[in-house]
Design a protein around this motif. Structure first.
Motif, PDB file in Angstrom:
ATOM      1  N   ALA A   1      30.171  24.158  37.919  1.00 13.13           N
ATOM      2  CA  ALA A   1      29.645  24.579  39.215  1.00 13.13           C
ATOM      3  C   ALA A   1      30.057  26.014  39.562  1.00 13.13           C
ATOM      4  O   ALA A   1      29.221  26.844  39.916  1.00 13.13           O
ATOM      5  CB  ALA A   1      30.108  23.617  40.308  1.00 13.13           C
ATOM      6  N   ASN A   2      31.363  26.314  39.436  1.00  7.28           N
ATOM      7  CA  ASN A   2      31.817  27.661  39.796  1.00  7.28           C
ATOM      8  C   ASN A   2      31.306  28.709  38.819  1.00  7.28           C
ATOM      9  O   ASN A   2      30.956  29.817  39.214  1.00  7.28           O
ATOM     10  CB  ASN A   2      33.342  27.704  39.824  1.00  7.28           C
ATOM     11  CG  ASN A   2      33.897  27.009  41.042  1.00  7.28           C
ATOM     12  OD1 ASN A   2      33.436  27.252  42.144  1.00  7.28           O
ATOM     13  ND2 ASN A   2      34.844  26.118  40.825  1.00  7.28           N
ATOM     14  N   ALA A   3      31.275  28.346  37.540  1.00  7.30           N
ATOM     15  CA  ALA A   3      30.804  29.311  36.540  1.00  7.30           C
ATOM     16  C   ALA A   3      29.363  29.713  36.834  1.00  7.30           C
ATOM     17  O   ALA A   3      29.001  30.889  36.765  1.00  7.30           O
ATOM     18  CB  ALA A   3      30.934  28.725  35.141  1.00  7.30           C
ATOM     19  N   ILE A   4      28.527  28.727  37.203  1.00 12.67           N
ATOM     20  CA  ILE A   4      27.130  29.020  37.530  1.00 12.67           C
ATOM     21  C   ILE A   4      27.063  29.937  38.748  1.00 12.67           C
ATOM     22  O   ILE A   4      26.380  30.958  38.760  1.00 12.67           O
ATOM     23  CB  ILE A   4      26.346  27.726  37.801  1.00 12.67           C
ATOM     24  CG1 ILE A   4      26.262  26.883  36.520  1.00 12.67           C
ATOM     25  CG2 ILE A   4      24.948  28.033  38.328  1.00 12.67           C
ATOM     26  CD1 ILE A   4      25.745  25.476  36.749  1.00 12.67           C
TER      27      ILE A   4
END
Lengths: 331, 287
Positions: free
Chosen positions: B265-268
């Motif tokens: 989620a955070n990487a996206i």
């Protein structure tokens, strides 16, 4: 005069921190010397040295070039993973020395690649983009099965606190030495020019992109080296212990409290604050963190130039000085 | 097909939550030029107020929203008046650091008081939903979505139709001129920051009904708010609404892309952030 005092203090400190741990060794015992440190104190000094590396390396990009990265912990994590991957018996199974060679290289290459887009951003944008990059790296690595996933990697255990102390202390000395060299070189003057006014620096012929990238890569390599030593020392590496956002913040806090943009400021900040954190570690971590938060607020409001400025700069410990400094930044 | 429709509905509803999360952050950034790193902590404080009132007094979470807003307004006003106003003219890096310090203190105070356990607010109607053919719309999420948009509308009205809004905009466009016509800078700054914090409080109250909360849950909200504002563009409520809805879509559909998952989620979010910053730094609707 002041610089001479500082020089003497530096030489004395280096000699002290080189010789003091030797009193814990067997030959010293055999000679009848008292052990002046115990093992936990030696480990404490190793951690302090580690934060000197992180803080001084941050200072090269954040303090000198004025690009406050909130994501330097990514380089620490990448360096740690590089060493861990090469030395873990289930993966590379190579000696620690080889693993340590990779620890500055991998983050340096990554910094070179991500530096081109990131260093085009300024101010808030740069800070948050670096923060996000660090979180994203940690998350991606955490999801990679060949890097051990969430379990992590396990470099072989080497039971020598003294070895890792000297490795970390050496890395700290190297980082401070590199900073000293940069500040006297063309690169350092170029970086300060970029910090003060990037457009003007460019007009004066400073190749701003190249200078910023060099500063970022050098900071990444040194930070990665500390990560590599940590990996060998801790013999366990996963996202939670080598990609903590807290480290990114601690290095900034230490640099700012000490005095960013100077050689000695980040060292003073890292040693002072990490020593304080270790002294308080007997209590609850929660209260230490609250104290750090308050300290950060107090520093930003009252000591924006850091404590070192009272020694080598223009700040004076007088009420009038604080009043003037406050008036300049308040509404 | 019905899976896609269901995902679309959830993505839009999630986008509403992001609008709530980002709207106060956007105001403080746009007007005061402060990246408020304690925004996430404010959201969590709001969530804990709702949780406490629900657990202790049985107060419906949606009824506690005005209390969240009032409490956070007071906290925000005092913080700006007492602390942040002292460094508002320093380089932006210093306000960033100061709000981070405040964040650290608040999060750890919450840890000391509430421990790190996850909490959730579960009113009796928590599981209910509206069935529309193949698609189910969870009623709580729908209500949260509606309140988020209402909050945006109220903020927009406040900025355009009231004296306070006019003063805030005057201060943002020219500090000295605003002072010359008799606007109290310190008070106006504190009001702006207080309103931003109040929005965070409402967002926190809403979030407590749709996901579990813990003291350390705030950091991702700050980052998400940042991404939403960058995505939409700085300077208008509409831009934040567009950014929030778009971010909801990106997150839901990004995670269902092949090879990715909830762990990314955070990487996206940050891939999106960096791309937008490089390709269109002023955001989609930015000036």
């Amino acid at each position: 005069m002041r610089s001479r005092v500082l020089g003497v203090v530096t030489v004395a400190a280096v000699a002290l921190f080189t010789l003091l741990p030797l009193t814990t060794t067997d030959p010293a015992r055999a000679m009848g010397l008292p052990a002046l440190l115990d093992r936990s104190q030696l480990r404490g000094l190793t951690t302090i040295s580690m934060f000197v590396v992180l803080t001084s390396a941050w200072n090269i990009i954040g303090g000198l070039a004025g690009y406050p990265s909130f994501g330097n912990v990514a380089f620490f994590g990448l360096g740690a993973y590089a060493t861990a991957l090469l030395t873990d018996p289930d993966h590379g199974h190579l000696p620690l020395g080889v693993g340590l060679l990779a620890s500055p290289l991998v983050p340096a290459v990554v910094a070179l690649v991500v530096g081109f887009p990131l260093l085009r951003l300024r101010g808030h944008y740069f800070s948050i983009a670096t923060l996000g990059t660090a979180i994203a790296f940690g998350e991606v690595i955490n999801n990679m099965d060949f890097l051990g996933g969430a379990t992590g990697l396990f470099p072989p255990i080497i039971r020598s606190d003294l070895l890792f102390y000297y490795l970390m202390f050496g890395a700290a000395a190297l980082t401070v030495g590199v900073t000293w060299w940069i500040m006297r070189s063309r690169l350092g003057h170029g970086l300060v020019a970029i910090r003060e006014n990037e457009e003007a620096a460019a007009v004066l012929g400073v190749d701003t992109t190249r200078y910023k990238i060099i500063a970022f890569v050098v900071a990444a390599a040194l930070t990665g080296l500390a990560g590599g030593v940590f990996a060998g020392w801790n013999s366990f590496v996963n996202r939670d212990n080598v990609f903590p956002v807290d480290y990114s913040v601690q290095m900034i806090l230490m640099a700012v409290i000490g005095g960013s943009g100077t050689i000695s400021g980040p060292v003073v900040g890292a040693v002072g604050l990490e020593a304080l954190i270790q002294l308080l570690a007997g209590g609850s971590g929660v209260y230490t963190q609250i104290l750090l938060g308050v300290l950060l607020a107090v520093t930003v409001i009252f000591l924006p130039r850091g404590v070192i400025d009272f020694v080598i700069g223009r700040s004076r410990l007088t009420l009038a000085h604080f009043r003037r400094s406050l008036r300049q930044t308040s509404v | 097909m019905s899976l896609l429709a269901q995902q679309l509905v959830l993505a839009i509803l999630l986008g509403g939550v992001y609008v709530a999360v980002a709207i106060g952050f956007s105001l403080v950034w746009g007007i005061l030029n402060i990246i408020n790193l304690s925004h996430g902590a404010f959201i969590v404080v709001g969530a804990y107020i709702t949780w406490t009132l629900f657990g202790r007094l049985g107060l419906d979470p949606f009824l506690s929203l005005p209390i969240d807003a009032a409490a956070l307004f007071a906290l925000g006003y005092l913080l700006q008046r007492g602390l942040i106003n002292r460094v508002i003219r320093a380089p932006v890096f210093f306000t960033l650091l100061l709000t981070f310090g405040v964040n650290l203190a608040i999060v750890n105070l919450l840890l000391a008081v509430f421990t790190s356990d996850f909490r959730s607010v579960t009113p009796p109607y928590a599981g209910s939903g509206i069935v529309l053919g193949p698609v189910v719309i969870p009623s709580i999420r729908l209500a949260a979505f509606a309140i988020a948009l209402l909050l945006a509308a109220l903020l927009s009205l406040l900025m355009r139709r009231t004296r306070i809004g006019a003063a805030i905009q005057a201060v943002a466009s020219d500090r000295d001129a605003a002072q010359l016509v008799g606007i109290d800078l310190r008070h106006t700054y504190a009001l702006t920051y207080g309103i931003g914090a109040a929005c965070a409080g409402v967002a926190g109250g809403l979030l407590s009904t749709v996901q579990a909360i813990s003291p350390t849950a705030g950091e991702p909200y700050t980052l998400q708010a940042f991404v939403v504002v960058v995505l939409g563009g700085l300077g208008s409520v509409t831009a934040t609404v567009v950014g929030g809805l778009l971010f909801g879509l990106i997150e839901v559909f990004g995670q269902s892309a092949p090879g990715l998952g909830a762990g990314y989620a955070n990487a996206i979010a940050f891939a999106v952030l960096v791309i937008v910053l490089i390709v269109r730094p002023q955001g989609l609707l930015g000036r």
